[in-house]
Write an enzyme that holds these catalytic residues in place. Structure first.
Site, PDB file in Angstrom:
ATOM      1  N   HIS A 192       0.853  -1.194   0.000  1.00 36.27           N
ATOM      2  CA  HIS A 192       0.000   0.000   0.000  1.00 36.27           C
ATOM      3  C   HIS A 192       0.890   1.245   0.000  1.00 36.27           C
ATOM      4  O   HIS A 192       1.948   1.261   0.634  1.00 36.27           O
ATOM      5  CB  HIS A 192      -0.912  -0.016   1.236  1.00 36.27           C
ATOM      6  CG  HIS A 192      -1.996   1.013   1.157  1.00 36.27           C
ATOM      7  ND1 HIS A 192      -1.745   2.344   1.409  1.00 36.27           N
ATOM      8  CD2 HIS A 192      -3.302   0.927   0.814  1.00 36.27           C
ATOM      9  CE1 HIS A 192      -2.880   3.018   1.234  1.00 36.27           C
ATOM     10  NE2 HIS A 192      -3.833   2.180   0.871  1.00 36.27           N
TER      11      HIS A 192
ATOM     12  N   GLU B 102      -4.019   1.776  -7.395  1.00 35.82           N
ATOM     13  CA  GLU B 102      -4.322   2.825  -6.416  1.00 35.82           C
ATOM     14  C   GLU B 102      -3.445   4.032  -6.693  1.00 35.82           C
ATOM     15  O   GLU B 102      -2.363   4.173  -6.105  1.00 35.82           O
ATOM     16  CB  GLU B 102      -4.035   2.304  -5.001  1.00 35.82           C
ATOM     17  CG  GLU B 102      -4.958   1.205  -4.551  1.00 35.82           C
ATOM     18  CD  GLU B 102      -5.341   1.400  -3.091  1.00 35.82           C
ATOM     19  OE1 GLU B 102      -6.529   1.258  -2.786  1.00 35.82           O
ATOM     20  OE2 GLU B 102      -4.463   1.725  -2.273  1.00 35.82           O
TER      21      GLU B 102
HETATM   22  P1  PGA Z   1      -9.737   5.956   0.388  1.00 34.67           P
HETATM   23  O1  PGA Z   1      -8.501   4.933   0.606  1.00 34.67           O
HETATM   24  O2  PGA Z   1     -10.879   5.125  -0.144  1.00 34.67           O
HETATM   25  O3  PGA Z   1     -10.001   6.535   1.718  1.00 34.67           O
HETATM   26  O4  PGA Z   1      -9.276   6.960  -0.641  1.00 34.67           O
HETATM   27  C1  PGA Z   1      -8.248   3.933  -0.328  1.00 34.67           C
HETATM   28  C2  PGA Z   1      -7.029   3.150   0.049  1.00 34.67           C
HETATM   29  O5  PGA Z   1      -6.095   3.714   0.647  1.00 34.67           O
HETATM   30  O6  PGA Z   1      -6.957   1.938  -0.215  1.00 34.67           O
END
Ligand code: PGA
Length: 258
Positions: A95, A167
């Site tokens: 992440h 992401e």
């Molecule tokens: P968010 O986070 O939906 O709050 O933007 C997504 C993530 O970090 O996986």
């Protein structure tokens, strides 16, 4: 057979163990069993054990938010995937918050992916570019490097179950998600990397998620993008109504595509 869609809640460091139980209870009641959607919850390490007793197992599975790449030993403060293997089906790996705040580099992410697979846990490998990288036209290079390095210890058989999550760092914690066209370009490129490494069969068996400011009103637009198999949800997954609506949205999107 095409696998079910996948919705993953990432609860980050937001909830106490008590809050986690309350949220699980609400979700147990709110979320129906949808045969075409698998829903995965990622509480903190501390809450994994109680959560494993509290979740309705017809509806939910668990994921770790992180883990250490060694299986055991003198590593004060660490929790290994082998210690969690009885509790979780999945683990979020790489992440951007881990890369940014905990200095995780490409090699560490690769070792974590391998440790997950070694312990029978499916990695959810997160990749994505920063705003600056996007502005400098480096998105493809960044996604390539993150994917190719992370998968370098996996055979094609290991890779078949893999979950990738696109992401974009600039869309996490933002006001709105990336636009469907942007998601499409990135997801096509990610799938192409997997095809180059392992071939068509593996590429079509992996699932690719989108994560970054997912909210119920954006679900149908994102799920319409070819090659997107689900969502990785941060903030909106802390609210049982919103998260329930997101799950229903993914279910309906999957029905309309069949
Ligand atoms: P968010 O986070 O939906 O709050 O933007 C997504 C993530 O970090 O996986």
């Amino acid at each position: 057979m095409k696998q079910s869609k996948l919705v993953v809640a990432n609860w980050k460091m937001y909830l106490s163990t008590h809050d986690t139980s309350v949220l699980i209870n609400r979700l147990n009641k709110k979320v129906p069993v949808y045969r075409n959607v698998e829903v995965v919850l990622s509480p903190s390490y501390l809450s994994l054990q109680p959560a494993s007793m509290e979740i309705d197992r017809r509806k939910f599975r668990l994921a770790a938010q992180d883990g250490f790449y060694k299986d055991e030993g003198a590593f004060t403060g660490a929790v290994s995937y082998s210690q969690m293997r009885e509790l979780v089906h999945y683990a979020i790996v790489g992440h951007s918050e881990r890369r940014r705040f905990f200095n995780e580099n490409l090699d560490e992410v690769r070792d974590k992916v391998a440790a997950c697979v070694r312990n029978g846990i499916t990695p959810i490998l997160c990749v994505g570019e920063t705003k600056q990288e996007r502005n400098e036209n480096e998105t493809k290079q960044v996604l390539h490097d993150q994917i190719v390095t992370a998968l370098s210890d996996l055979t094609s058989e290991d890779a078949e179950d893999l979950v990738l999550a696109y992401e974009p760092v600039w869309a996490i914690g933002a006001e709105e998600p990336a636009k469907p066209d942007t998601i499409k370009d990135a997801v096509d490129w990610m799938r192409y990397q997997v095809r180059e490494l392992y071939g068509q069969k593996t590429e079509s068996s992996i699932r690719v998620l989108y994560g970054g400011s997912d909210e119920p009103q954006y679900v149908s637009g994102i799920m319409e993008v070819d090659g997107v198999d689900g969502l990785l949800v941060g903030r909106a997954s802390l609210n049982f109504e919103q998260f329930g609506d997101i799950i229903t949205g993914v279910h309906l999107a999957a029905l309309s595509k069949d």
